[in-house]
Write a protein that holds these residues in place. Structure first.
Motif, mmCIF file in Angstrom:
data_model
loop_
_atom_site.group_PDB
_atom_site.id
_atom_site.type_symbol
_atom_site.label_atom_id
_atom_site.label_comp_id
_atom_site.label_asym_id
_atom_site.label_seq_id
_atom_site.Cartn_x
_atom_site.Cartn_y
_atom_site.Cartn_z
ATOM 1 N N ALA A 32 0.808 -1.232 -0.082
ATOM 2 C CA ALA A 32 0.191 0.120 0.159
ATOM 3 C C ALA A 32 0.927 1.284 0.101
ATOM 4 N N GLU A 33 1.836 1.349 0.893
ATOM 5 C CA GLU A 33 2.733 2.437 0.826
ATOM 6 C C GLU A 33 3.426 2.702 -0.376
ATOM 7 N N THR B 182 -0.245 3.550 -9.699
ATOM 8 C CA THR B 182 -0.856 2.736 -8.716
ATOM 9 C C THR B 182 -1.648 3.533 -7.571
ATOM 10 N N ALA B 183 -1.242 4.879 -7.545
ATOM 11 C CA ALA B 183 -1.762 5.681 -6.719
ATOM 12 C C ALA B 183 -3.277 5.772 -6.279
ATOM 13 N N LYS B 184 -4.104 5.399 -7.452
ATOM 14 C CA LYS B 184 -5.480 5.537 -7.200
ATOM 15 C C LYS B 184 -5.867 4.193 -6.803
ATOM 16 N N ARG B 185 -5.194 3.305 -6.418
ATOM 17 C CA ARG B 185 -5.790 1.876 -6.070
ATOM 18 C C ARG B 185 -6.359 2.052 -4.734
ATOM 19 N N PRO B 186 -7.479 1.259 -4.105
ATOM 20 C CA PRO B 186 -8.435 1.695 -3.112
ATOM 21 C C PRO B 186 -7.473 1.871 -1.900
ATOM 22 N N LEU C 80 -10.071 2.030 1.374
ATOM 23 C CA LEU C 80 -10.219 0.720 1.994
ATOM 24 C C LEU C 80 -8.904 0.722 3.117
ATOM 25 N N ASP C 81 -9.162 0.154 4.158
ATOM 26 C CA ASP C 81 -7.967 0.041 5.307
ATOM 27 C C ASP C 81 -7.395 -1.204 5.112
#
Length: 293
Positions: A64-65, A73-77, A83-84
């Motif tokens: 995620a980071e 990939t910055a717009k992935r959930p 999402l958490d």
């Protein structure tokens, strides 16, 4: 945090990647010498899709980071805050367990074991270990995406023979030139995220040379089923044609000296064709099997 919906969970499964996984698994299943009842065949493919989705979700949970630092990939959930990470982890683990258990119950334990191994390989060996540490991440990690036809075949037959091993080998050897072509024109993203992809570590010239060098064993593996008597002329001539085009494009990449993504037309051509290459090559495996019955 924005409220999540089913589309965010679906995005975690990397549906575009899953489509290729499902297709090659289906080809492995249809190329097997025997058949499964339609309901069981559908269940086997569903399990492979769920397993691929689980691996994609766990990959995004762990990265995620890193994803937040890359434009594509910055717009992935997860990096976008929809999402958490705990939800992504539970979703990935749950899908993994469901896919493996259902595969074992619907087909056989060998197919379930290979499916489990493919998920663990992608998440632990590739995502957690290889990708952040070595420029050879794609070379070794390519095995993760090569398992689906092996699983499809094993789901039908309960064993693994030379033909599914060759199908595995084709995808394994296809992965480096496919991903290196992509990494050449998105290398800035990888550099910003600290991922040691080959263009970042060894430069453009070396990566282009590697694309061409790795194409030769891929071509040999892709043509091999015909002379080995495992496939007929439908597959053989299709494979020769596809591999000649792939080799031509790889030579163009090796000769390109562009440094800006906008000028990397050969790299973009090879990346785009490499996806079509795999689709048509595996479709030819199935066509050869069923037309010559």
């Amino acid at each position: 945090m924005l409220p999540a919906d089913w589309r965010d969970l679906f995005a975690l499964t990397k549906p575009r990647v899953m489509s290729l996984v499902v297709f090659t698994a289906l080809c492995g299943l249809l190329a097997a010498p025997t058949t499964l009842p339609p309901v069981l065949a559908f269940t086997a493919i569903l399990c492979i899709a769920l397993g691929a989705g689980a691996a994609g979700a766990l990959n995004q949970w762990y990265e995620a980071e890193i994803d937040s630092k890359m434009k594509r990939t910055a717009k992935r959930p997860l990096p976008d805050g929809r999402l958490d990470k705990q939800t992504a982890l539970h979703f990935g683990v749950g899908l993994s367990g469901l896919s493996v258990v259902l595969m074992g119950l619907a087909t056989n334990y060998l197919a379930a074991a290979i499916l489990l191994g493919s998920i663990l390989f992608y998440v632990i060996i590739y995502t957690m270990w290889l990708k952040p540490r070595t420029a050879q991440n794609i070379v070794i990690g390519g095995a993760a995406g090569a398992f689906p036809p092996l699983i499809g075949w094993a789901a039908v037959t309960g064993d693994v023979t030379l033909m599914p091993i060759l199908l595995f080998t084709i995808i394994f050897l296809w992965t480096p030139p496919h991903f290196w072509a992509l990494s050449l024109f998105v290398r800035t993203d990888y550099a910003n995220a600290g991922i040691p992809m080959l263009p970042v570590v060894s430069g453009l010239k070396s990566t282009r040379r590697h694309v061409l060098v790795y194409t030769f064993p891929m071509v040999a593996a892709a043509v091999a089923p015909w002379p080995l008597g495992l496939a007929g002329p439908i597959y053989g001539w299709t494979s020769i044609g596809l591999n000649l085009v792939f080799l031509f494009l790889a030579i163009k990449v090796a000769g390109n000296k562009a440094t800006e993504p906008a000028d990397m037309k050969p790299e973009k051509q090879l990346f785009g064709f490499s996806i079509l290459y795999l689709f048509f090559l595996f479709a030819a495996v199935v066509a050869d099997r069923w037309i010559t019955l």
